[in-house]
Each structure stands twice: as structure tokens, then as C-alpha cells.
Design an enzyme around this catalytic site. Structure first.
Site, PDB file in Angstrom:
ATOM      1  N   ASN A  54      99.798  58.267  59.659  1.00  0.00           N
ATOM      2  CA  ASN A  54     100.308  58.092  58.063  1.00  0.00           C
ATOM      3  C   ASN A  54     101.470  57.553  58.040  1.00  0.00           C
ATOM      4  O   ASN A  54     102.518  58.351  58.574  1.00  0.00           O
ATOM      5  CB  ASN A  54      99.775  59.481  57.564  1.00  0.00           C
ATOM      6  CG  ASN A  54     100.148  59.312  55.784  1.00  0.00           C
ATOM      7  OD1 ASN A  54     101.048  58.716  55.225  1.00  0.00           O
ATOM      8  ND2 ASN A  54      98.843  59.743  55.355  1.00  0.00           N
ATOM      9  N   ALA A  77      97.164  64.843  56.528  1.00  0.00           N
ATOM     10  CA  ALA A  77      98.477  64.303  56.778  1.00  0.00           C
ATOM     11  C   ALA A  77      99.352  65.371  56.224  1.00  0.00           C
ATOM     12  O   ALA A  77      98.883  66.102  55.072  1.00  0.00           O
ATOM     13  CB  ALA A  77      98.746  63.156  56.515  1.00  0.00           C
ATOM     14  N   GLY A  79      90.972  69.811  48.138  1.00  0.00           N
ATOM     15  CA  GLY A  79      90.330  70.981  47.457  1.00  0.00           C
ATOM     16  C   GLY A  79      88.904  71.057  48.062  1.00  0.00           C
ATOM     17  O   GLY A  79      88.238  72.041  47.354  1.00  0.00           O
ATOM     18  N   TYR A 107      93.457  70.749  54.528  1.00  0.00           N
ATOM     19  CA  TYR A 107      94.977  71.231  54.960  1.00  0.00           C
ATOM     20  C   TYR A 107      95.129  72.745  54.097  1.00  0.00           C
ATOM     21  O   TYR A 107      95.267  73.495  54.801  1.00  0.00           O
ATOM     22  CB  TYR A 107      96.148  70.054  54.619  1.00  0.00           C
ATOM     23  CG  TYR A 107      97.703  70.734  55.120  1.00  0.00           C
ATOM     24  CD1 TYR A 107      97.756  71.909  55.341  1.00  0.00           C
ATOM     25  CD2 TYR A 107      98.574  69.846  54.580  1.00  0.00           C
ATOM     26  CE1 TYR A 107      99.373  72.388  55.901  1.00  0.00           C
ATOM     27  CE2 TYR A 107      99.690  70.111  54.713  1.00  0.00           C
ATOM     28  CZ  TYR A 107      99.953  71.358  55.367  1.00  0.00           C
ATOM     29  OH  TYR A 107     101.330  71.712  55.730  1.00  0.00           O
ATOM     30  N   ASN A 112     106.791  62.616  46.251  1.00  0.00           N
ATOM     31  CA  ASN A 112     107.608  63.051  46.715  1.00  0.00           C
ATOM     32  C   ASN A 112     108.752  62.101  46.916  1.00  0.00           C
ATOM     33  O   ASN A 112     109.853  62.455  47.230  1.00  0.00           O
ATOM     34  CB  ASN A 112     107.524  64.085  47.473  1.00  0.00           C
ATOM     35  CG  ASN A 112     106.484  65.489  47.005  1.00  0.00           C
ATOM     36  OD1 ASN A 112     106.674  65.720  45.750  1.00  0.00           O
ATOM     37  ND2 ASN A 112     105.708  65.837  47.709  1.00  0.00           N
ATOM     38  N   THR A 113     108.822  60.794  47.011  1.00  0.00           N
ATOM     39  CA  THR A 113     109.543  59.889  47.303  1.00  0.00           C
ATOM     40  C   THR A 113     109.860  59.180  45.884  1.00  0.00           C
ATOM     41  O   THR A 113     108.621  58.326  45.554  1.00  0.00           O
ATOM     42  CB  THR A 113     109.100  58.906  48.292  1.00  0.00           C
ATOM     43  OG1 THR A 113     109.171  59.745  49.643  1.00  0.00           O
ATOM     44  CG2 THR A 113     110.027  57.957  48.521  1.00  0.00           C
ATOM     45  N   GLY A 139     109.128  65.538  50.692  1.00  0.00           N
ATOM     46  CA  GLY A 139     109.785  64.171  50.721  1.00  0.00           C
ATOM     47  C   GLY A 139     109.777  63.455  52.062  1.00  0.00           C
ATOM     48  O   GLY A 139     110.765  63.146  52.447  1.00  0.00           O
ATOM     49  N   PHE A 140     108.823  63.534  52.733  1.00  0.00           N
ATOM     50  CA  PHE A 140     108.728  63.086  53.919  1.00  0.00           C
ATOM     51  C   PHE A 140     109.714  63.341  54.974  1.00  0.00           C
ATOM     52  O   PHE A 140     110.225  62.516  55.702  1.00  0.00           O
ATOM     53  CB  PHE A 140     108.697  61.170  53.852  1.00  0.00           C
ATOM     54  CG  PHE A 140     107.559  60.740  53.125  1.00  0.00           C
ATOM     55  CD1 PHE A 140     106.475  61.394  52.727  1.00  0.00           C
ATOM     56  CD2 PHE A 140     107.579  59.462  52.677  1.00  0.00           C
ATOM     57  CE1 PHE A 140     105.222  60.828  52.121  1.00  0.00           C
ATOM     58  CE2 PHE A 140     106.437  58.622  52.131  1.00  0.00           C
ATOM     59  CZ  PHE A 140     105.446  59.337  51.751  1.00  0.00           C
ATOM     60  N   THR A 148     103.332  62.275  57.278  1.00  0.00           N
ATOM     61  CA  THR A 148     103.904  60.938  57.000  1.00  0.00           C
ATOM     62  C   THR A 148     105.193  60.528  57.772  1.00  0.00           C
ATOM     63  O   THR A 148     106.055  61.415  57.764  1.00  0.00           O
ATOM     64  CB  THR A 148     103.950  60.608  55.572  1.00  0.00           C
ATOM     65  OG1 THR A 148     102.982  60.607  54.796  1.00  0.00           O
ATOM     66  CG2 THR A 148     104.505  59.103  55.213  1.00  0.00           C
ATOM     67  N   LYS A 196     103.881  66.240  60.935  1.00  0.00           N
ATOM     68  CA  LYS A 196     104.612  65.331  60.501  1.00  0.00           C
ATOM     69  C   LYS A 196     104.934  64.272  61.686  1.00  0.00           C
ATOM     70  O   LYS A 196     105.354  63.020  61.414  1.00  0.00           O
ATOM     71  CB  LYS A 196     105.812  65.666  59.679  1.00  0.00           C
ATOM     72  CG  LYS A 196     105.361  66.169  58.344  1.00  0.00           C
ATOM     73  CD  LYS A 196     106.498  66.939  57.440  1.00  0.00           C
ATOM     74  CE  LYS A 196     106.093  67.465  56.199  1.00  0.00           C
ATOM     75  NZ  LYS A 196     105.549  66.324  55.132  1.00  0.00           N
ATOM     76  N   ASN A 226     104.027  71.144  46.980  1.00  0.00           N
ATOM     77  CA  ASN A 226     105.123  70.892  47.721  1.00  0.00           C
ATOM     78  C   ASN A 226     105.931  69.389  47.459  1.00  0.00           C
ATOM     79  O   ASN A 226     105.384  68.584  46.644  1.00  0.00           O
ATOM     80  CB  ASN A 226     104.566  70.431  49.285  1.00  0.00           C
ATOM     81  CG  ASN A 226     104.205  68.964  49.512  1.00  0.00           C
ATOM     82  OD1 ASN A 226     105.286  68.055  49.904  1.00  0.00           O
ATOM     83  ND2 ASN A 226     102.981  68.474  49.315  1.00  0.00           N
ATOM     84  N   ALA A 227     107.157  69.602  47.668  1.00  0.00           N
ATOM     85  CA  ALA A 227     108.009  68.390  47.249  1.00  0.00           C
ATOM     86  C   ALA A 227     108.889  68.231  48.512  1.00  0.00           C
ATOM     87  O   ALA A 227     110.202  67.833  48.669  1.00  0.00           O
ATOM     88  CB  ALA A 227     109.078  68.747  46.187  1.00  0.00           C
TER      89      ALA A 227
END
Length: 363
Positions: free
Chosen positions: A148, A70, A294, A315, A186-187, A122-123, A94, A74, A119-120
Site C-alpha cells: 500500500n 494495511a 467492520g 484489522y 490523516n494526510t 499519518g503514514f 502505507t 507499515k 487513528n490519526a
């Protein structure tokens, strides 16, 4: 002969801002099925379809065990194209009930020396309605898809269950499985939902709405004891499986890290593997496990499989190595299975623990 040189493409994309590069890559993937010669060439080059890798899970055939995690797709916009990258399944999202823009930019960073991503986001997504519309068009697309789901950023923690209920209703008839995401960093407050009360209630709601298998995705930033307890609660509450792990907020892994957002890729390998080993030892024979974090080679994927993973996901390292990575993992798995005397991948799942169980049963 490769259809294109990924090194050439990467040299172009890496000159761009990471989020711009992601958007361009997604556009190309969305357009790919509209060009049959290119599509067929990439399927032939990268998609490994071998009986040793086949598994039927939840009534669906997974032709190989390597999935796209995921975060890349998105909104379900690119899923028709992902088999051409070699993936045996794709997890989209997500997705949140309402569209949301995500966190302020910049929010996506390459850690090139460490072959990792931070990454940040935030959906950021177009919401449940958009994704459901996309999935409706895929009704006859014979390919395993996970969905997701997560709460909106503006939804208070005490109302989070309402968001997940909305999402279960929106996707009750779509996809192969659904993933409850309460482990993204990130949320704000989302990881606080990783507690027994919430997990029991969200699974109760989900099981009352849909017959789709429901997974719980957990974070790597907890002790093995905490993770095992959350998994136990989830399985008791009706989870069909566990996905481990999400990104990490352990910024001590690199001096190049931002002080916000989650890290994935090679920096996460050891941390994710260690936690998954504990989960695999305890749950390999109790529920279906998916390992992510990883995974950069057939050998690493095989370690997770022997620890109990029926499926693995990639990913961040796809960004650095391209679709040839997925092809190498799958072909490498065939050789590793043969070397250990396994005819099918299902025989290798949890093999590290099964030998010990057999010895204990004989004592």
C-alpha cells in the site's frame, strides 16, 4: 487447545497506550517465526487451508480469502509472522517515498464499547528504502503480499504524482499487488486526489513502470454515485481491482469519537457494506474487488463475497477478538458455501447479482 489465551494477552495489552500495545504485538509477531514450536502450533490452530477457499489470483494461490488490512505492518517488518494469525494474505504499508514520523501523539484510540479504533497516525513509516530491503529478504517467502503506497505529508498536491512514481519504481518487482492510497483521512489534502484527472494519470504512470496488478483504495465518505464514477475511471485507466473501504470521518457514528482521524471496526460495518454493495453490483464482473471495513464474522464476510468480493480484509476487529476471529471466519465460510451449494469460493463471488443477471438474460 489454543496455544495461548488471547483474552489474557488482551487484558495486558489494553492496560497500555494503544500505540505501545501495537509495538509490542508487532515485536512478538516478528519474533514468532524464530520459535518453530510456537509458530507451528499457531499455524495448526488458526490457519485454515481448505480447497473450497483456494483461489488463484494474478498467478498466485490465495489459500484463504481473509487478509490483514494495511496499517498494522507499515514497514513490512512482521509479514513473516502474519500467516500464524490465520491470514491468507497480508497488505503492508502505507509506505511513503521518504521516512516520516506521522502525526503528533496521541493519535491512536480504542473505542472499546463500539469494538472500534480511531487513528490519526499519518503514514508513520520508515520509507520505501527500508521496506524494499525487507521485501528483498522475503524473495522465497511463498505468501501473497500487497503493498500500500501513499505520498509524503510534505509533498505538495501538485507534486504528488512524483511520489507515486518513485514508489512504483521502488516496488516494481516486489509483492503480489500494489495499492494506490489516496483515501486516508490523516494526510492533509490526500482525499482531494480522488478525482478523475489524478486517477487516470497515476495509473498511466504505474502501468508504464510495473506489471504488478495495481488497485485503487477508496474512502467510505462519498455517495455511491461518486464512488462508482471513481471506480469506473480507475478500471478504464487500468486498475486491476478496487479496495473498499478506508476509514471513515463520520464522527456522528459515536459520541466517543475524537474530532480527527479515521474510524474503523464495528462502527464502520454498515457504512462500508452499503457502499460496497453498490460497487459490487456494478463491478463484480468487471474487476477484482476486495472488501474491508467492520468484517467481524463469517456471515459478514460471506455477505461481501456474495456482493462481489473475491477477498476480504480485517484489522481493527482482530485487536478485539484475536486470531480466533480469522479462524472462525474461514471455517464459517466453508459451511456457508456448502449450505448454498457452492464447491469453491469463486462460485459465490457476486452471487447476489448473478441470479438477477441470469433472469434478465432470459427475458
Amino acid at each position: 487447545m489454543s496455544f495461548f489465551s488471547y483474552d489474557t494477552l488482551k487484558s495486558i495489552l489494553f492496560r497500555l497506550d494503544p500505540e505501545t500495545a501495537h509495538t509490542l504485538a508487532g515485536f512478538g509477531l516478528r519474533a514468532l517465526p524464530c520459535c518453530p514450536p510456537a509458530w507451528n502450533a499457531m499455524i495448526e490452530r488458526y490457519f485454515v487451508d481448505h480447497p473450497a477457499l483456494h483461489q488463484t489470483l494474478f498467478g498466485r494461490l490465495f489459500r484463504n480469502p481473509v487478509g490483514l488490512a494495511a496499517g498494522f505492518d507499515k514497514n513490512g517488518d512482521y509479514v513473516r509472522g502474519t500467516p500464524a494469525l490465520g491470514f491468507g494474505f497480508t497488505e503492508i504499508g502505507t509506505v511513503t517515498p521518504r521516512p516520516q514520523p506521522g502525526n503528533p501523539k496521541p493519535r491512536l484510540f480504542r473505542l472499546v464499547e463500539e469494538r472500534s479504533i480511531q487513528n490519526a497516525m499519518g503514514f508513520n513509516n520508515k520509507g520505501a528504502w527500508h521496506m524494499a530491503k525487507r521485501l528483498k529478504r522475503l524473495r522465497f517467502f511463498d505468501y501473497p503480499i500487497g503493498i500500500n503506497i501513499g505520498k509524503n505529508k510534505t509533498t505538495p498536491e501538485k507534486e504528488a504524482l512524483n511520489d507515486y512514481e518513485t514508489l512504483f519504481k521502488a516496488f516494481r518487482d516486489y509483492g503480489t499487488y500494489i495499492v494506490i492510497n489516496i483515501s486516508s483521512p490523516n494526510t492533509p489534502g490526500l482525499r482531494d486526489l480522488q478525482n478523475e484527472t489524478f486517477i487516470r494519470e497515476v495509473f498511466r504512470i504505474g502501468r508504464s513502470i510495473t506489471e504488478k496488478p495495481i488497485f485503487l483504495k477508496i474512502a467510505p465518505d462519498m455517495s455511491a454515485e461518486q464512488a462508482l464514477e471513481l471506480c469506473r475511471v480507475a478500471v478504464e485507466a487500468g486498475a486491476a481491482g478496487i479496495i473498499a473501504t478506508n476509514t471513515t470521518v463520520d464522527y456522528s457514528l459515536t459520541p466517543h469519537a475524537q474530532k480527527f482521524g479515521g474510524i474503523s471496526g464495528a462502527l464502520l460495518t454498515e457504512k462500508s457494506r452499503e457502499l460496497f454493495a453498490a460497487i459490487g453490483r456494478e463491478f463484480h464482473d468487471k474487476t477484482l474487488l476486495i472488501s474491508v471495513g467492520g468484517i467481524d464474522s463469517a456471515e459478514e464476510a460471506y455477505r461481501r463475497i456474495r456482493m462481489g468480493a473475491s477477498l476480504v480484509q480485517v484489522y481493527s476487529l482482530l485487536i478485539y477478538e484475536g486470531p480466533a476471529l480469522i479462524e472462525r471466519i474461514n471455517r464459517g465460510l466453508i459451511h456457508l458455501l456448502r449450505a448454498d451449494g457452492f464447491e469453491k469460493i469463486s462460485e459465490a463471488v457476486g452471487a447476489d447479482w448473478k441470479s438477477g443477471e441470469e433472469m434478465r438474460s432470459k427475458e
